[in-house]
Design a protein around this motif. Sequence first.
Motif, PDB file in Angstrom:
ATOM      1  N   PHE A  99      16.568  53.888 -21.825  1.00  0.00           N
ATOM      2  CA  PHE A  99      16.325  52.422 -21.891  1.00  0.00           C
ATOM      3  C   PHE A  99      16.548  51.867 -23.305  1.00  0.00           C
ATOM      4  N   TYR A 101      15.188  48.774 -25.714  1.00  0.00           N
ATOM      5  CA  TYR A 101      13.974  47.789 -25.873  1.00  0.00           C
ATOM      6  C   TYR A 101      14.280  46.855 -26.849  1.00  0.00           C
ATOM      7  N   SER A 107      11.674  42.933 -23.828  1.00  0.00           N
ATOM      8  CA  SER A 107      12.510  43.292 -22.557  1.00  0.00           C
ATOM      9  C   SER A 107      12.978  44.782 -22.391  1.00  0.00           C
ATOM     10  N   THR A 109      15.906  46.959 -21.158  1.00  0.00           N
ATOM     11  CA  THR A 109      17.194  46.705 -20.649  1.00  0.00           C
ATOM     12  C   THR A 109      18.074  47.988 -20.520  1.00  0.00           C
ATOM     13  N   ASN A 110      19.011  47.908 -19.718  1.00  0.00           N
ATOM     14  CA  ASN A 110      19.869  49.155 -19.603  1.00  0.00           C
ATOM     15  C   ASN A 110      18.858  50.403 -19.163  1.00  0.00           C
ATOM     16  N   PHE A 111      18.116  50.458 -18.309  1.00  0.00           N
ATOM     17  CA  PHE A 111      16.972  51.133 -17.968  1.00  0.00           C
ATOM     18  C   PHE A 111      17.873  52.243 -16.699  1.00  0.00           C
ATOM     19  N   SER A 132      16.130  46.649 -14.975  1.00  0.00           N
ATOM     20  CA  SER A 132      15.440  46.175 -16.428  1.00  0.00           C
ATOM     21  C   SER A 132      14.132  45.686 -15.935  1.00  0.00           C
ATOM     22  N   VAL A 146       9.367  47.253 -14.158  1.00  0.00           N
ATOM     23  CA  VAL A 146      10.617  47.545 -13.928  1.00  0.00           C
ATOM     24  C   VAL A 146      11.571  47.340 -12.706  1.00  0.00           C
TER      25      VAL A 146
END
Length: 170
Positions: A99, A101, A107, A109-111, A132, A146
Amino acid sequence: MANSKFFKSKFTLIICALLITSCTSSDDGGDDENETTVATVTGFYTGSIGITINGDNITVPMSLIVNMASTNKFEGDFFETGSFTPCCSSNAQDGTFNFDYNPQTMSLTNFIIWVDFNIDPENPCTGTYTGSGTLDTSGNANRMVVQMNVDDCNVSNTPAVFTLTKVSEL
């Protein structure tokens, strides 16, 4: 008169020194105590997956080992247990993840979690969880929340919430 000039120049020098000191001490360019560091993000996390399948609310334990991959990018091992051991795989873990950060917004994101449940070689179960969330550093523990979309051999395109608390440093 000479004494007066001496005291004025000393007074001016003291005022200038105080101004310089006050400007540099409040804005030293160093770490802000509210800034989240890499060490804050990395570590061992445990918690659960909250998911609804066929109308039933299910809670599944999970754990993550979070390592830094590069600046503001993290990766590691996923376990569908709370004990950092695989439940459903002959691999060393049940999957891997990464992911991004953002330290300013906290936040995540792109997890993405890639699961590989392969206990039964005849019927492997792979999948991808994407989503996310946020990292909450208030209180005494770091907590990841998440919102994920779960897609594996058991469910397809199913929303879930992962809630994990950091239990220790790496």
